[in-house]
Design a protein around this motif. Structure first.
Motif, PDB file in Angstrom:
ATOM      1  N   GLY A  99      -5.729  15.505   6.531  1.00  0.00           N
ATOM      2  CA  GLY A  99      -6.943  14.752   6.845  1.00  0.00           C
ATOM      3  C   GLY A  99      -8.140  15.217   6.035  1.00  0.00           C
ATOM      4  O   GLY A  99      -9.253  14.727   6.237  1.00  0.00           O
ATOM      5  N   ASN A 100      -7.935  16.129   5.100  1.00  0.00           N
ATOM      6  CA  ASN A 100      -9.051  16.698   4.334  1.00  0.00           C
ATOM      7  C   ASN A 100      -9.256  16.081   2.958  1.00  0.00           C
ATOM      8  O   ASN A 100     -10.182  16.457   2.254  1.00  0.00           O
ATOM      9  N   THR A 101      -8.405  15.163   2.552  1.00  0.00           N
ATOM     10  CA  THR A 101      -8.514  14.588   1.205  1.00  0.00           C
ATOM     11  C   THR A 101      -9.429  13.369   1.160  1.00  0.00           C
ATOM     12  O   THR A 101      -9.862  12.959   0.088  1.00  0.00           O
ATOM     13  N   GLY A 102      -9.685  12.774   2.322  1.00  0.00           N
ATOM     14  CA  GLY A 102     -10.448  11.534   2.372  1.00  0.00           C
ATOM     15  C   GLY A 102      -9.589  10.301   2.128  1.00  0.00           C
ATOM     16  O   GLY A 102     -10.047   9.181   2.290  1.00  0.00           O
ATOM     17  N   HIS A 103      -8.343  10.511   1.716  1.00  0.00           N
ATOM     18  CA  HIS A 103      -7.456   9.373   1.446  1.00  0.00           C
ATOM     19  C   HIS A 103      -6.889   8.795   2.734  1.00  0.00           C
ATOM     20  O   HIS A 103      -6.729   9.497   3.729  1.00  0.00           O
ATOM     21  N   ALA A 104      -6.575   7.505   2.659  1.00  0.00           N
ATOM     22  CA  ALA A 104      -5.856   6.814   3.735  1.00  0.00           C
ATOM     23  C   ALA A 104      -4.440   6.552   3.256  1.00  0.00           C
ATOM     24  O   ALA A 104      -4.211   6.339   2.065  1.00  0.00           O
ATOM     25  N   GLU A 105      -3.480   6.560   4.178  1.00  0.00           N
ATOM     26  CA  GLU A 105      -2.154   6.047   3.868  1.00  0.00           C
ATOM     27  C   GLU A 105      -2.330   4.540   3.749  1.00  0.00           C
ATOM     28  O   GLU A 105      -2.901   3.903   4.637  1.00  0.00           O
ATOM     29  N   ALA A 106      -1.869   3.981   2.654  1.00  0.00           N
ATOM     30  CA  ALA A 106      -2.111   2.566   2.392  1.00  0.00           C
ATOM     31  C   ALA A 106      -0.923   1.951   1.667  1.00  0.00           C
ATOM     32  O   ALA A 106      -0.010   2.654   1.244  1.00  0.00           O
ATOM     33  N   ILE A 107      -0.978   0.636   1.552  1.00  0.00           N
ATOM     34  CA  ILE A 107       0.031  -0.071   0.768  1.00  0.00           C
ATOM     35  C   ILE A 107      -0.668  -0.944  -0.263  1.00  0.00           C
ATOM     36  O   ILE A 107      -1.720  -1.523  -0.010  1.00  0.00           O
ATOM     37  N   GLN A 108      -0.055  -1.001  -1.433  1.00  0.00           N
ATOM     38  CA  GLN A 108      -0.528  -1.857  -2.516  1.00  0.00           C
ATOM     39  C   GLN A 108       0.478  -2.996  -2.636  1.00  0.00           C
ATOM     40  O   GLN A 108       1.672  -2.764  -2.874  1.00  0.00           O
ATOM     41  N   ILE A 109      -0.003  -4.212  -2.429  1.00  0.00           N
ATOM     42  CA  ILE A 109       0.847  -5.393  -2.391  1.00  0.00           C
ATOM     43  C   ILE A 109       0.617  -6.213  -3.649  1.00  0.00           C
ATOM     44  O   ILE A 109      -0.514  -6.605  -3.936  1.00  0.00           O
TER      45      ILE A 109
END
Length: 181
Positions: free
Chosen positions: A52-62
């Motif tokens: 939770g420290n990177t600022g990134h979200a788990e996401a998908i690229q469609i």
């Protein structure tokens, strides 16, 4: 080779194993990649993002063909398959990496996402306030290979059977006309 146009949509709606599974099934969707976006760490790993420290979200690229599936259809599935009213959480998954966020790749997508959320609010679709953020897409980092096609490769795994399978059944029931044969 035909020169059909494709567009890219990027959504964060909790665990990318779940979201990837839904969009892979849609007509007009050519490719879905699980990954990370929205943070400051370059080339993040799953282990880093999980802190939770990177600022990134788990996401998908469609990658999708807009002649076969409209961006609004993707938005509809996105909002139907996760809870956009819980801040930094989807079910038991808690942390900023599980936030609800739309990363637009064009101004047109930004406008469509804003209008779609306004429509959901105007129609009182959700009992609680929608917390989904709309942000300009930054660098999308594909996740490690073992995260790609996770549900397809691991459908018998406990998490997949308990969390993803029931949502997949609902998707197949409610959006049959939008799914690949």
């Amino acid at each position: 080779m035909d020169n059909k146009t494709t567009e890219t949509a990027i959504f964060a709606g909790g665990c990318f194993w779940c979201t990837e599974a839904f969009f892979t099934e849609l007509k007009g969707v050519e490719k879905v990649v699980s990954g990370y976006i929205g943070g400051t760490t370059k080339n993040p790993t799953y282990k880093q993002v999980c802190t939770g420290n990177t600022g990134h979200a788990e996401a998908i690229q469609i990658t999708f063909n807009p002649d076969e599936v409209a961006y609004e259809d993707l938005l509809e599935i996105f909002f139907a398959t996760h809870d956009p009213t819980t801040l930094n959480r989807q079910g038991a998954d808690v942390g900023t990496q599980y936030r609800s966020e739309i990363f637009y790749t064009t101004k047109e997508q930004k406008n469509k996402a804003e209008n779609f959320i306004k429509l959901l609010i105007d129609q009182n679709i959700f009992d609680n306030k929608i917390v989904t953020k709309i942000s300009e897409a930054t660098v999308f980092y594909p996740a490690e290979d073992y995260h790609q096609d996770y549900y397809a490769e691991n459908s018998e795994q406990h998490y997949c059977r308990m969390v993803i399978a029931p949502k997949m059944e609902k998707l197949k029931k409610n959006y049959k006309s939008k799914l690949k044969e």
